[in-house]
Write a protein that holds these residues in place. Sequence first.
Motif, PDB file in Angstrom:
ATOM      1  N   LEU A 131      -3.751 -14.557 -20.820  1.00 10.17           N
ATOM      2  CA  LEU A 131      -3.504 -15.637 -21.581  1.00 10.17           C
ATOM      3  C   LEU A 131      -2.527 -16.615 -20.454  1.00 10.17           C
ATOM      4  O   LEU A 131      -1.634 -17.248 -20.926  1.00 10.17           O
ATOM      5  CB  LEU A 131      -2.590 -15.460 -22.878  1.00 10.17           C
ATOM      6  CG  LEU A 131      -3.428 -14.540 -24.013  1.00 10.17           C
ATOM      7  CD1 LEU A 131      -2.779 -14.305 -25.136  1.00 10.17           C
ATOM      8  CD2 LEU A 131      -4.680 -15.420 -24.256  1.00 10.17           C
TER       9      LEU A 131
ATOM     10  N   ILE B  21       0.645 -12.893 -28.385  1.00 11.10           N
ATOM     11  CA  ILE B  21       1.152 -14.133 -28.857  1.00 11.10           C
ATOM     12  C   ILE B  21       0.121 -15.272 -28.434  1.00 11.10           C
ATOM     13  O   ILE B  21      -0.092 -15.298 -27.451  1.00 11.10           O
ATOM     14  CB  ILE B  21       2.433 -14.405 -28.194  1.00 11.10           C
ATOM     15  CG1 ILE B  21       3.248 -13.333 -28.750  1.00 11.10           C
ATOM     16  CG2 ILE B  21       3.029 -15.932 -28.566  1.00 11.10           C
ATOM     17  CD1 ILE B  21       4.662 -13.541 -27.898  1.00 11.10           C
TER      18      ILE B  21
ATOM     19  N   ARG C  85      17.947 -24.104  -7.830  1.00  9.16           N
ATOM     20  CA  ARG C  85      17.168 -22.793  -7.611  1.00  9.16           C
ATOM     21  C   ARG C  85      16.504 -22.657  -6.305  1.00  9.16           C
ATOM     22  O   ARG C  85      16.376 -21.487  -5.718  1.00  9.16           O
ATOM     23  CB  ARG C  85      16.189 -22.739  -8.630  1.00  9.16           C
ATOM     24  CG  ARG C  85      16.821 -22.388 -10.068  1.00  9.16           C
ATOM     25  CD  ARG C  85      15.928 -22.732 -11.053  1.00  9.16           C
ATOM     26  NE  ARG C  85      14.867 -21.250 -11.339  1.00  9.16           N
ATOM     27  CZ  ARG C  85      14.957 -20.137 -11.883  1.00  9.16           C
ATOM     28  NH1 ARG C  85      15.774 -20.114 -12.770  1.00  9.16           N
ATOM     29  NH2 ARG C  85      14.164 -19.390 -11.753  1.00  9.16           N
TER      30      ARG C  85
ATOM     31  N   GLY D 240      10.424 -12.810  -9.325  1.00  7.01           N
ATOM     32  CA  GLY D 240      11.953 -12.942  -9.434  1.00  7.01           C
ATOM     33  C   GLY D 240      12.781 -12.031  -9.451  1.00  7.01           C
ATOM     34  O   GLY D 240      12.550 -11.106  -8.671  1.00  7.01           O
TER      35      GLY D 240
HETATM   36  C1  LIG Z   1      10.303 -17.023  -8.326  1.00 13.77           C
HETATM   37  C2  LIG Z   1      10.409 -16.462  -9.955  1.00 13.77           C
HETATM   38  C3  LIG Z   1      11.661 -17.029 -10.624  1.00 13.77           C
HETATM   39  C4  LIG Z   1      11.929 -16.400 -11.897  1.00 13.77           C
HETATM   40  N1  LIG Z   1      12.970 -16.700 -12.602  1.00 13.77           N
HETATM   41  C5  LIG Z   1      13.302 -16.189 -13.762  1.00 13.77           C
HETATM   42  C6  LIG Z   1      14.452 -16.644 -14.646  1.00 13.77           C
HETATM   43  O1  LIG Z   1      15.262 -17.345 -14.087  1.00 13.77           O
HETATM   44  N2  LIG Z   1      14.662 -16.029 -15.659  1.00 13.77           N
HETATM   45  C7  LIG Z   1      13.741 -15.162 -16.290  1.00 13.77           C
HETATM   46  O2  LIG Z   1      13.998 -14.795 -17.401  1.00 13.77           O
HETATM   47  N3  LIG Z   1      12.723 -14.842 -15.588  1.00 13.77           N
HETATM   48  C8  LIG Z   1      12.310 -15.293 -14.232  1.00 13.77           C
HETATM   49  N4  LIG Z   1      11.181 -14.804 -13.736  1.00 13.77           N
HETATM   50  C9  LIG Z   1      10.419 -14.114 -14.152  1.00 13.77           C
HETATM   51  C10 LIG Z   1       9.238 -14.515 -15.198  1.00 13.77           C
HETATM   52  O3  LIG Z   1       8.706 -15.633 -14.477  1.00 13.77           O
HETATM   53  C11 LIG Z   1       9.366 -14.501 -16.631  1.00 13.77           C
HETATM   54  O4  LIG Z   1       9.766 -13.235 -17.147  1.00 13.77           O
HETATM   55  C12 LIG Z   1       8.196 -15.506 -17.499  1.00 13.77           C
HETATM   56  O5  LIG Z   1       8.761 -15.512 -18.621  1.00 13.77           O
HETATM   57  C13 LIG Z   1       6.931 -14.483 -17.538  1.00 13.77           C
HETATM   58  O6  LIG Z   1       5.969 -15.318 -17.896  1.00 13.77           O
HETATM   59  P1  LIG Z   1       4.568 -14.747 -17.642  1.00 13.77           P
HETATM   60  O7  LIG Z   1       3.518 -15.717 -18.601  1.00 13.77           O
HETATM   61  O8  LIG Z   1       4.426 -15.137 -16.204  1.00 13.77           O
HETATM   62  O9  LIG Z   1       4.421 -13.374 -18.305  1.00 13.77           O
HETATM   63  P2  LIG Z   1       3.619 -12.205 -17.586  1.00 13.77           P
HETATM   64  O10 LIG Z   1       4.384 -11.891 -16.012  1.00 13.77           O
HETATM   65  O11 LIG Z   1       2.130 -12.386 -17.388  1.00 13.77           O
HETATM   66  O12 LIG Z   1       3.866 -10.967 -18.594  1.00 13.77           O
HETATM   67  C14 LIG Z   1       5.143 -10.633 -18.751  1.00 13.77           C
HETATM   68  C15 LIG Z   1       5.070  -9.739 -20.278  1.00 13.77           C
HETATM   69  O13 LIG Z   1       4.689 -10.285 -21.253  1.00 13.77           O
HETATM   70  C16 LIG Z   1       3.381  -9.987 -21.663  1.00 13.77           C
HETATM   71  N5  LIG Z   1       2.723 -11.012 -22.040  1.00 13.77           N
HETATM   72  C17 LIG Z   1       2.364 -12.137 -21.640  1.00 13.77           C
HETATM   73  N6  LIG Z   1       1.871 -13.117 -22.263  1.00 13.77           N
HETATM   74  C18 LIG Z   1       1.678 -12.434 -23.392  1.00 13.77           C
HETATM   75  C19 LIG Z   1       1.247 -13.073 -24.610  1.00 13.77           C
HETATM   76  N7  LIG Z   1       0.696 -14.183 -24.847  1.00 13.77           N
HETATM   77  N8  LIG Z   1       1.162 -12.015 -25.603  1.00 13.77           N
HETATM   78  C20 LIG Z   1       1.564 -11.042 -25.601  1.00 13.77           C
HETATM   79  N9  LIG Z   1       2.056 -10.400 -24.467  1.00 13.77           N
HETATM   80  C21 LIG Z   1       2.264 -11.195 -23.312  1.00 13.77           C
HETATM   81  C22 LIG Z   1       2.610  -9.239 -20.577  1.00 13.77           C
HETATM   82  O14 LIG Z   1       2.037  -8.046 -21.109  1.00 13.77           O
HETATM   83  C23 LIG Z   1       3.948  -8.728 -19.843  1.00 13.77           C
HETATM   84  O15 LIG Z   1       4.488  -7.389 -20.406  1.00 13.77           O
HETATM   85  C24 LIG Z   1      10.830 -15.489 -12.402  1.00 13.77           C
HETATM   86  C25 LIG Z   1       9.848 -15.164 -11.689  1.00 13.77           C
HETATM   87  C26 LIG Z   1       9.457 -15.587 -10.523  1.00 13.77           C
HETATM   88  C27 LIG Z   1       8.466 -15.490  -9.759  1.00 13.77           C
END
Ligand SMILES: Cc1cc2nc3c(=O)[nH]c(=O)nc-3n(C[C@H](O)[C@H](O)[C@H](O)COP(=O)(O)OP(=O)(O)OC[C@H]3O[C@@H](n4cnc5c(N)ncnc54)[C@H](O)[C@@H]3O)c2cc1C
Length: 308
Positions: A86, A191, A218, A230
């Motif tokens: 997703l 979701i 940042r 991150g």
């Molecule tokens: C450079 C960098 C900076 C960052 N800074 C921050 C920050 O400041 N604050 C912060 O909180 N995080 C930060 N992060 C971490 C990350 O970006 C966040 O946690 C982000 O919200 C994850 O979203 P994603 O779509 O990439 O989820 P993913 O990494 O793909 O998945 C995360 C989790 O959510 C689940 N998931 C994803 N989508 C769904 C869905 N639609 N339904 C059910 N389950 C789902 C997955 O199974 C997994 O368990 C950072 C990462 C990077 C690389």
Amino acid sequence: MRNPITSELIEKLAAQGCALANEPMSRHTTFKVGGPAELLVCPSGPRQAAAVVSLVNEARIPLTVIGGGSNLLVGDRGIPGITLSLGHDGAWKGEMRRCADGTVYADATVPKERFIDWCLDEGLEGADFMAGIPGCLGGGIVMNAGTFMGNFIDILTRIEYIDRKGASKSLEVRREMAHYRRMDMEEGAVITGAVFRLPESADIRSARARIRAILDDRGAKHPLQYPSAGSVFKNPDGHSSWKLIDEAGLKGYRIGGAMVSELHTNFIVNVDGASAGDVRALIEHVRDTVSRRFSIALHPEVRMTGEF
Ligand SMILES: Cc1cc2nc3c(=O)[nH]c(=O)nc-3n(C[C@H](O)[C@H](O)[C@H](O)COP(=O)(O)OP(=O)(O)OC[C@H]3O[C@@H](n4cnc5c(N)ncnc54)[C@H](O)[C@@H]3O)c2cc1C
């Protein structure tokens, strides 16, 4: 023994968007590591996502969900079973709309960056805390992602999801559901979208300037030139993980192609073709060193999935 993924099932799943066999997860994670997903399915919309969940449930095959892959460490041996993507790189680009009561509906696949821009264009602010956080809204909700400026729970009112059998459901959000980088939801919930309440901006130019300033800040503090996920560890009560890691002398410590960032010690960066094994070994080394040195337990914020 686990049921096989039959060609008939692949055909049905591919009809929901696209299905890629043995797809390297290094292409779908910001760490740029991870072995192949046995079958990666990218649905083209919420109805198709529900059909995928239902088909996979009937076939009794394990299902893994990924969003933008920005908080994931996928093992080098990949993800067995079906991986439901997703993320924003699939066929489902995601849409946003204003609801009659002034709230905003957005699909789970919408990247946070696009959401912020769209809200500003609508004259809404309050999503500033998402600035610079990669990935999609769905992943942000699951992680209750955020910063000291705010978290997803602050603006969420409703979550649309698919239960593990493929039924579409809607959940009113309560504050108690949210924890530090975790949201309580029904097990296996996928979701598909959410409703957000954001305040009208009195000064949209200042709101835009504030977001630019957050991104600049940042950019100066985070090692964005390298692949990473991150912050690797949550902050233990009363402590900053980066400080503990720094004081433990681990700045720049390296295992294989994975290194503790010299700029921000709670980031592990992939500096030279790291494997997931390198990253995991480094996570364990950091955790053990900090525990030995300060008797404080670090818990990963990064989620590990697949086989290592
Ligand atoms: C450079 C960098 C900076 C960052 N800074 C921050 C920050 O400041 N604050 C912060 O909180 N995080 C930060 N992060 C971490 C990350 O970006 C966040 O946690 C982000 O919200 C994850 O979203 P994603 O779509 O990439 O989820 P993913 O990494 O793909 O998945 C995360 C989790 O959510 C689940 N998931 C994803 N989508 C769904 C869905 N639609 N339904 C059910 N389950 C789902 C997955 O199974 C997994 O368990 C950072 C990462 C990077 C690389």
